[in-house]
Enzyme design. Sequence first.
Site, PDB file in Angstrom:
ATOM      1  N   TYR A 181      -6.232  48.081 -21.668  1.00 41.93           N
ATOM      2  CA  TYR A 181      -7.054  47.430 -22.702  1.00 41.93           C
ATOM      3  C   TYR A 181      -6.737  45.941 -22.699  1.00 41.93           C
ATOM      4  O   TYR A 181      -5.575  45.545 -22.686  1.00 41.93           O
ATOM      5  CB  TYR A 181      -6.749  48.046 -24.068  1.00 41.93           C
ATOM      6  CG  TYR A 181      -7.388  47.331 -25.230  1.00 41.93           C
ATOM      7  CD1 TYR A 181      -8.698  47.615 -25.616  1.00 41.93           C
ATOM      8  CD2 TYR A 181      -6.684  46.367 -25.948  1.00 41.93           C
ATOM      9  CE1 TYR A 181      -9.283  46.958 -26.680  1.00 41.93           C
ATOM     10  CE2 TYR A 181      -7.268  45.699 -27.009  1.00 41.93           C
ATOM     11  CZ  TYR A 181      -8.565  46.002 -27.379  1.00 41.93           C
ATOM     12  OH  TYR A 181      -9.150  45.344 -28.425  1.00 41.93           O
ATOM     13  N   HIS A 182      -7.770  45.102 -22.731  1.00 39.04           N
ATOM     14  CA  HIS A 182      -7.593  43.653 -22.621  1.00 39.04           C
ATOM     15  C   HIS A 182      -7.492  43.025 -24.007  1.00 39.04           C
ATOM     16  O   HIS A 182      -8.440  43.062 -24.795  1.00 39.04           O
ATOM     17  CB  HIS A 182      -8.772  43.042 -21.866  1.00 39.04           C
ATOM     18  CG  HIS A 182      -8.448  41.737 -21.204  1.00 39.04           C
ATOM     19  ND1 HIS A 182      -7.790  40.710 -21.855  1.00 39.04           N
ATOM     20  CD2 HIS A 182      -8.692  41.276 -19.954  1.00 39.04           C
ATOM     21  CE1 HIS A 182      -7.649  39.684 -21.043  1.00 39.04           C
ATOM     22  NE2 HIS A 182      -8.184  40.005 -19.865  1.00 39.04           N
TER      23      HIS A 182
END
Length: 330
Positions: free
Chosen positions: A129-130
């Site tokens: 997840y960024h």
Amino acid sequence: MIGGNESCTAGPVPMSYLACLTYILGEWTGVDHIEDYLSYAVYLLWVLFPLAIVFLLPGVLVILFYTSVLLLHIYKRKNEIKEAYFNDVWDGARQMLATLWDGHGRIWHGYELHGSENLPEGPGLIVFYHGATPADYIYFMARLLIQRKRYCHVVADHFVFRLPGFKILLDVHGVLHGPKEECVKALKKGCLLAIAPGGVREALFSDEMYTIIWGDRKGFAQVAIDAKVPIIPMFTQNVREGIRTLGGIKIFRSIYERTRLPVVPLYGGFPVKLRTFIGKPIPYEPNMTAEELTVKTKTALRDLIEKHQKIPGNIFRALVERFQTQKKDE
């Protein structure tokens, strides 16, 4: 002619230095009761100072990036490297930068890495997840290199390759911008490769609800299938509380969609607790399609988020966690 300093000290009651400066400024500008304006300016500065700090703190990461670039140039000069990017002599530089970033993660965020035993001995595709910045991934990469002596390549957005001065940093760390063939090639060489399918859009426009924004992207799944490697989900707790964006303002979203330039302001830089969790690998299955693998990967990543992140994220809670007793591996 009498100077400003002389006029301040003249008379039976000498002025203080502050009153003197106010008097001189008033004489110079010709503004009456200038002390009232100065008092208001001081009040505004006092009120807006915390706001200025939260927008300036993310700049520390920019300073660290360019410090890394400077150190690499010094390292290159010292070792007189000509074909540097194809030479293992850069291992020392990677260790140096890993120590720098790991130290920042430890001191500022009390950074922890959990689940590294889930990483395969051979190649694998890490899907993460960024957050608003890639700082948590850099902490992960540094810790992995220091503790396990393993290196992980990463796929970055095209705009990163246009940042001034970043070329040496990207080349030394083997950062890829695609295409899929290059990613498959790296995996077939036995490398670990990381990718955030949400990319810049997820970084800028996700929020404290930790919404996964992948759209129709499934190229990463096809890469894993073509390379016949497992996918390993990864998530960093409180990553949205460390630095947040103003992506909820519609005009910034419109500008990004039209220009693909990440012009959304960041704020924060808070010393929140960061813990990276690596999930169980999703093994390669020859009969699984890219669409099915994408769904399976998204579900695994969402499960990690639900297990390790209290939603909605809260900055104060994340700050408190930073100073609590170290959490055991889950």
